[in-house]
Design a protein around this motif. Structure first.
Motif, PDB file in Angstrom:
ATOM      1  N   ASP A 154      -6.574   7.363   2.450  1.00 37.68           N
ATOM      2  CA  ASP A 154      -6.032   8.461   1.646  1.00 37.68           C
ATOM      3  C   ASP A 154      -6.135   8.231   0.146  1.00 37.68           C
ATOM      4  OD1 ASP A 154      -3.974   6.632   1.073  1.00 37.68           O
ATOM      5  OD2 ASP A 154      -2.652   7.454   2.616  1.00 37.68           O
ATOM      6  N   SER A 185      -5.941  14.910   4.050  1.00 40.87           N
ATOM      7  CA  SER A 185      -6.088  14.080   2.856  1.00 40.87           C
ATOM      8  C   SER A 185      -7.312  14.520   2.071  1.00 40.87           C
ATOM      9  CB  SER A 185      -6.234  12.603   3.244  1.00 40.87           C
ATOM     10  OG  SER A 185      -6.755  11.844   2.171  1.00 40.87           O
ATOM     11  N   ARG A 192       1.391   5.288   0.276  1.00 40.17           N
ATOM     12  CA  ARG A 192       0.718   6.433   0.884  1.00 40.17           C
ATOM     13  C   ARG A 192       0.143   7.338  -0.195  1.00 40.17           C
ATOM     14  NH1 ARG A 192       3.729  10.620   4.962  1.00 40.17           N
ATOM     15  NH2 ARG A 192       5.409  10.180   3.483  1.00 40.17           N
ATOM     16  N   GLY A 193      -1.073   7.797   0.024  1.00 40.81           N
ATOM     17  CA  GLY A 193      -1.727   8.681  -0.929  1.00 40.81           C
ATOM     18  C   GLY A 193      -1.304  10.129  -0.763  1.00 40.81           C
ATOM     19  N   GLU A 253       0.851  -1.192   0.000  1.00 38.84           N
ATOM     20  CA  GLU A 253       0.000   0.000   0.000  1.00 38.84           C
ATOM     21  C   GLU A 253       0.888   1.243   0.000  1.00 38.84           C
ATOM     22  OE1 GLU A 253      -4.199  -0.656   2.018  1.00 38.84           O
ATOM     23  OE2 GLU A 253      -2.578  -0.766   3.478  1.00 38.84           O
ATOM     24  N   VAL A 306      -7.491   0.783  -3.899  1.00 43.94           N
ATOM     25  CA  VAL A 306      -6.903   1.955  -3.246  1.00 43.94           C
ATOM     26  C   VAL A 306      -7.151   1.888  -1.745  1.00 43.94           C
ATOM     27  CG1 VAL A 306      -7.155   3.410  -5.292  1.00 43.94           C
ATOM     28  CG2 VAL A 306      -8.951   3.403  -3.550  1.00 43.94           C
ATOM     29  N   PRO A 312       0.048   8.094  -5.785  1.00 47.76           N
ATOM     30  CA  PRO A 312       0.908   8.022  -4.610  1.00 47.76           C
ATOM     31  C   PRO A 312       1.316   9.422  -4.155  1.00 47.76           C
ATOM     32  CG  PRO A 312       2.216   7.633  -6.563  1.00 47.76           C
ATOM     33  CD  PRO A 312       0.782   7.777  -7.033  1.00 47.76           C
ATOM     34  N   HIS A 313       1.672   9.527  -2.899  1.00 45.46           N
ATOM     35  CA  HIS A 313       2.270  10.756  -2.377  1.00 45.46           C
ATOM     36  C   HIS A 313       3.518  11.064  -3.211  1.00 45.46           C
ATOM     37  CE1 HIS A 313       4.391  13.409   0.460  1.00 45.46           C
ATOM     38  NE2 HIS A 313       3.228  13.598   1.043  1.00 45.46           N
ATOM     39  N   GLY A 319      -4.548   6.174  -1.727  1.00 46.80           N
ATOM     40  CA  GLY A 319      -3.300   5.771  -2.378  1.00 46.80           C
ATOM     41  C   GLY A 319      -3.423   4.400  -3.026  1.00 46.80           C
TER      42      GLY A 319
END
Length: 338
Positions: free
Chosen positions: A256, A175, A166-167, A164, A252, A230-231, A258
């Motif tokens: 967040d 977020s 990070r979004g 996973e 997802v 993604p972040h 992601g």
């Protein structure tokens, strides 16, 4: 300067907590909470200490250490089987087509459905490098060492591995995806929900998250814009995963938004390309080829970059890497091209 990856120890708590405070939020697997991190280290110690091959709800926490001064430079985690004690939730992005004969038109609506499709998979996550160490391939060392650990203990892991990412998180630590969806049902901001999840688990999601599909058209534009992205700091991690054979299958993160990446375990590039060898006498520092090396099992596992070269009786290993790995002449190790 030589760095190596090793299993975590309970006395890593101070260094781990200091790193957790640098994550900037949205990093569920590394919460800046000492009791939660202490519990992680205890769970990891139990996982490394169990040497039978039966699958279980294990967490293996790895530490990146400077071989010269003992400084902790990063961490990464492996979960042997997600969803064994708490349900593992994801949103799956899908499409519903509907046709009106009266209008003569077909409408395709994108929607998010709450699922537990990845329950039972293994997971790699929690990879974090101290900001001062983000060079020299250390992130790649941490990431790929997890796959060699899985290879060395294959029976403890599932046939699919997920990651996973990070979004997108804004400058205030919020977020856009959470604000556009989750906040409407939970009555709390993203940081509070993320911290609660990190320390208490996901049961509150099952209690409060709507079970019906959510139409993307009903979300705010900022929420739709970041869905599946993604972040910015995670783009390199996404490329590393793709190089290993991971792909985004339309799932997802429910917090967040992601992307969740997935791969068949035995098709992960590092696992497929790894070869067993025995350390021979000699020095491969000058003419050898660069490789990722690993040795040991469970609490004696170690991994490091190093140079190797064919030699009578096996493979010669450069001395600095051999010392970091605590690998004697005649000792067995696994290697894969860097």
């Amino acid at each position: 300067m030589t760095f190596f990856v090793r299993p975590s120890r309970t006395d890593d708590i101070d260094a781990l907590y200091e790193m957790a405070k640098l994550t900037g939020g949205g990093f569920t697997n590394l919460p800046p909470d000492r009791p939660a991190l202490t519990a992680k280290l205890a769970r990891s110690a139990a996982a490394f200490g169990r040497t039978d091959d039966a699958p279980g709800d294990d967490l293996f926490l790895l530490i990146l250490e400077n071989a010269e001064d003992g400084r902790i430079a990063g961490t990464a985690q492996i979960f042997s089987c997600v969803g064994m004690t708490c349900s593992f939730y994801s949103y799956r992005l899908g499409t519903l087509s509907q046709t009106s004969r009266e209008l003569g038109r077909t409408f395709k609506a994108e929607m998010l459905s709450l699922t537990t499709d990845y329950e039972g998979a293994s997971e790699v996550g929690g990879l974090f490098l101290h900001p001062r160490e983000r060079a020299g391939g250390l992130g790649l060392l941490l990431a790929r060492s997890r796959y060699l650990f899985i290879r060395q203990h294959r029976a403890r892991f599932a046939d699919r591995v997920i990651a996973e990412l990070r979004g997108v998180i804004d400058e205030a630590g919020g977020s856009p995806f959470w604000d556009g969806l989750g906040a409407k049902f939970f009555g709390m901001g993203f940081q509070d929900a993320d911290e609660f999840n990190a320390t208490h688990g996901t049961q509150f999601i099952a209690d409060l998250m709507p079970k019906h599909p959510v139409y993307l058209a009903m979300l705010s534009e900022p929420a739709r814009h970041v869905l599946g992205l993604p972040h910015p700091t995670g783009r390199a991690a996404m490329r590393m995963l793709e190089k290993e054979g991971f792909a985004h299958e339309g799932y997802v993160d429910i917090f967040d938004g992601g992307p969740t990446m997935a791969a068949q375990t035995d098709r992960i590039a590092t696992i497929q390309g790894a070869t067993d060898a025995t350390r021979a006498a000699g020095d491969a520092a000058d003419g050898g080829r660069a490789a990722l090396l690993a040795t040991g099992h469970y609490d004696t596992f170690r991994a490091a970059w190093g140079r190797i070269a064919p030699s009578a009786g096996g493979m010669a290993v450069e001395p600095a890497a051999a010392r970091a790995l605590e690998l004697p002449v005649g000792g067995g190790f696994v290697h894969v091209a860097r």
